[in-house]
Scaffold this active site. Structure first.
Site, PDB file in Angstrom:
ATOM      1  N   HIS A  48       0.707  -1.213   0.128  1.00  0.00           N
ATOM      2  CA  HIS A  48       0.020   0.215   0.110  1.00  0.00           C
ATOM      3  C   HIS A  48       0.887   1.212   0.105  1.00  0.00           C
ATOM      4  O   HIS A  48       0.208   2.436   0.364  1.00  0.00           O
ATOM      5  CB  HIS A  48      -0.836  -0.057   1.136  1.00  0.00           C
ATOM      6  CG  HIS A  48      -2.126  -0.984   0.958  1.00  0.00           C
ATOM      7  ND1 HIS A  48      -2.829  -1.191  -0.005  1.00  0.00           N
ATOM      8  CD2 HIS A  48      -2.456  -2.016   2.013  1.00  0.00           C
ATOM      9  CE1 HIS A  48      -3.858  -1.927   0.190  1.00  0.00           C
ATOM     10  NE2 HIS A  48      -3.540  -2.572   1.404  1.00  0.00           N
ATOM     11  N   ARG A  73       6.544  -6.204   3.190  1.00  0.00           N
ATOM     12  CA  ARG A  73       5.576  -6.908   2.686  1.00  0.00           C
ATOM     13  C   ARG A  73       5.210  -6.508   1.179  1.00  0.00           C
ATOM     14  O   ARG A  73       5.341  -5.331   0.555  1.00  0.00           O
ATOM     15  CB  ARG A  73       4.048  -6.089   3.492  1.00  0.00           C
ATOM     16  CG  ARG A  73       2.720  -6.750   2.867  1.00  0.00           C
ATOM     17  CD  ARG A  73       1.613  -6.456   3.434  1.00  0.00           C
ATOM     18  NE  ARG A  73       1.314  -4.875   3.437  1.00  0.00           N
ATOM     19  CZ  ARG A  73       0.185  -4.578   3.937  1.00  0.00           C
ATOM     20  NH1 ARG A  73      -0.917  -5.312   4.665  1.00  0.00           N
ATOM     21  NH2 ARG A  73      -0.305  -3.290   3.876  1.00  0.00           N
ATOM     22  N   ASP A  87      16.704 -11.589  -2.230  1.00  0.00           N
ATOM     23  CA  ASP A  87      17.995 -11.458  -2.652  1.00  0.00           C
ATOM     24  C   ASP A  87      18.614  -9.968  -2.295  1.00  0.00           C
ATOM     25  O   ASP A  87      19.763  -9.744  -2.114  1.00  0.00           O
ATOM     26  CB  ASP A  87      18.111 -11.493  -4.149  1.00  0.00           C
ATOM     27  CG  ASP A  87      18.180 -12.883  -4.675  1.00  0.00           C
ATOM     28  OD1 ASP A  87      18.065 -13.027  -5.866  1.00  0.00           O
ATOM     29  OD2 ASP A  87      18.204 -13.957  -3.874  1.00  0.00           O
ATOM     30  N   GLU A 152      -7.012 -12.447   5.662  1.00  0.00           N
ATOM     31  CA  GLU A 152      -7.641 -11.053   5.784  1.00  0.00           C
ATOM     32  C   GLU A 152      -8.979 -11.288   4.738  1.00  0.00           C
ATOM     33  O   GLU A 152      -9.289 -10.078   4.193  1.00  0.00           O
ATOM     34  CB  GLU A 152      -6.736  -9.821   5.268  1.00  0.00           C
ATOM     35  CG  GLU A 152      -5.823  -9.905   4.134  1.00  0.00           C
ATOM     36  CD  GLU A 152      -4.743  -8.843   4.155  1.00  0.00           C
ATOM     37  OE1 GLU A 152      -5.138  -7.980   4.680  1.00  0.00           O
ATOM     38  OE2 GLU A 152      -3.899  -9.179   3.332  1.00  0.00           O
ATOM     39  N   ASP A 178      -8.618  -5.335   5.724  1.00  0.00           N
ATOM     40  CA  ASP A 178      -9.104  -6.024   4.763  1.00  0.00           C
ATOM     41  C   ASP A 178     -10.230  -7.098   5.057  1.00  0.00           C
ATOM     42  O   ASP A 178     -11.196  -7.395   4.381  1.00  0.00           O
ATOM     43  CB  ASP A 178      -8.217  -6.788   3.879  1.00  0.00           C
ATOM     44  CG  ASP A 178      -7.326  -5.530   3.028  1.00  0.00           C
ATOM     45  OD1 ASP A 178      -6.072  -5.489   3.253  1.00  0.00           O
ATOM     46  OD2 ASP A 178      -7.948  -4.939   2.091  1.00  0.00           O
TER      47      ASP A 178
HETATM   48  O1  LIG Z   1      -5.996  -5.576   6.382  1.00  0.00           O
HETATM   49  C1  LIG Z   1      -5.339  -4.934   7.109  1.00  0.00           C
HETATM   50  O2  LIG Z   1      -5.664  -4.328   7.998  1.00  0.00           O
HETATM   51  C2  LIG Z   1      -3.868  -4.893   6.751  1.00  0.00           C
HETATM   52  O3  LIG Z   1      -3.425  -5.796   6.215  1.00  0.00           O
HETATM   53  C3  LIG Z   1      -2.955  -3.577   7.318  1.00  0.00           C
HETATM   54  C4  LIG Z   1      -3.510  -2.573   6.370  1.00  0.00           C
HETATM   55  O4  LIG Z   1      -2.906  -3.035   4.766  1.00  0.00           O
HETATM   56  C5  LIG Z   1      -2.516  -1.336   6.617  1.00  0.00           C
HETATM   57  O5  LIG Z   1      -1.952  -0.825   5.640  1.00  0.00           O
HETATM   58  C6  LIG Z   1      -3.375  -0.316   7.245  1.00  0.00           C
HETATM   59  O6  LIG Z   1      -4.525  -0.085   6.480  1.00  0.00           O
END
Ligand SMILES: O=C(O)C(=O)C[C@H](O)[C@@H](O)CO
Length: 268
Positions: A48, A73, A87, A152, A178
């Site tokens: 993100h 991530r 790597d 998620e 999510d």
């Molecule tokens: O779903 C979530 O909560 C995460 O995976 C963390 C978010 O991706 C984080 O970027 C905050 O929104």
């Protein structure tokens, strides 16, 4: 000389809580500042945040020597990006949107060299092996990789026993934002229905002897999750900290009264 010891992985194995901070400003300068704040881990977000591989290298370099462990991530759990991140020197990966045993098993293979996996052999060129100065890197790397998967979605919760039970998965992270969205509570990760699923999932992950993790900005909830046995818990993120601090500073200034006399207070 073997691959560097993964202190974070060892801590999770020993059940020692690791407190983290999300990094989404995609900047080595701010990562370096956060790396000296005392967090056990920093999550470098390429899902993100506007991070690409070269920028992630600069952030890993900025963290070198600090007490904070880098967790990266990727945008998605695919073998080619896993290969690149390992790597460049990432030893711990957090793979988003995992919702099946098949994906879990594919990610285990992706982080391991043959014969136990399919990680491509590029260590001779790689930062991970200190550019081949770590002569035993190929033989020792697998054991120092920590694989964390994100569940998620409702499908992920359905498959959670399979995912957490997969050999080679070191921990499972629940993504509240999510998960809430997939459950029909978009933007409401704190909804009771979501929280109930989160807490059930944290317990189920631990029932498989795996580390449970989460990101939550509510510090009371973060403490609750630690009491429930979660061991890798992120308690905030750099973007929100900057937004809140800059906004508050201006509001405080506007509300402040002029000093009656020079106070000799610190300037910054
Ligand atoms: O779903 C979530 O909560 C995460 O995976 C963390 C978010 O991706 C984080 O970027 C905050 O929104």
């Amino acid at each position: 000389m073997p691959a560097p010891k993964n202190r974070f992985k060892q801590a999770l194995k020993e059940g020692r809580a690791q407190i983290g901070l999300w990094q989404a400003l995609a900047n080595p300068y701010t990562v370096e500042i956060c790396a000296e704040a005392g967090y056990d881990w920093l999550l470098l977000d390429a899902e993100h945040a506007p991070n690409d591989v070269p920028l992630l290298v600069s952030q890993l370099q900025a963290m070198k020597g600090s007490q904070s462990h880098a967790v990266i991530r990727p945008p998605i759990g695919e073998t080619w990006i896993v290969k690149q991140l390992l790597d460049i020197g990432a030893q711990t990966l957090l793979i988003p949107m995992v919702d099946s045993k098949a994906t879990a098993e594919a990610m285990v293979r992706a982080v391991r060299y043959p014969p136990h996996g399919v990680r491509g052999v590029g260590a001779a060129l790689a930062r991970a092996s200190a550019f081949n100065r770590t002569v035993d890197y190929l033989q020792t790397a697998n054991d120092e990789i920590c694989l964390l998967l994100q569940v998620e979605s409702r499908a992920g919760l359905e498959a959670l026993d399979d995912i957490a039970g997969t050999e080679g998965v070191d921990g499972v992270f629940i993504g509240p934002a999510d998960l809430a969205a997939d459950m029909g509570f978009l933007g409401r990760p704190g909804a009771p229905e979501v929280q109930a699923e989160v807490e059930k999932a944290l317990a189920k992950i631990q029932s498989h002897g795996k580390a449970a993790g989460i990101l939550i900005g509510d510090l009371g909830l973060a403490k609750r999750y630690l009491e429930l046995g979660a061991t890798f818990v992120a308690i905030g993120n750099d973007v929100t900290l900057l937004v809140n601090a800059t906004t508050k500073l201006l509001a405080d200034f506007k509300a402040a009264e002029p000093a009656k006399a020079p106070s000799g207070a610190k300037v910054y």
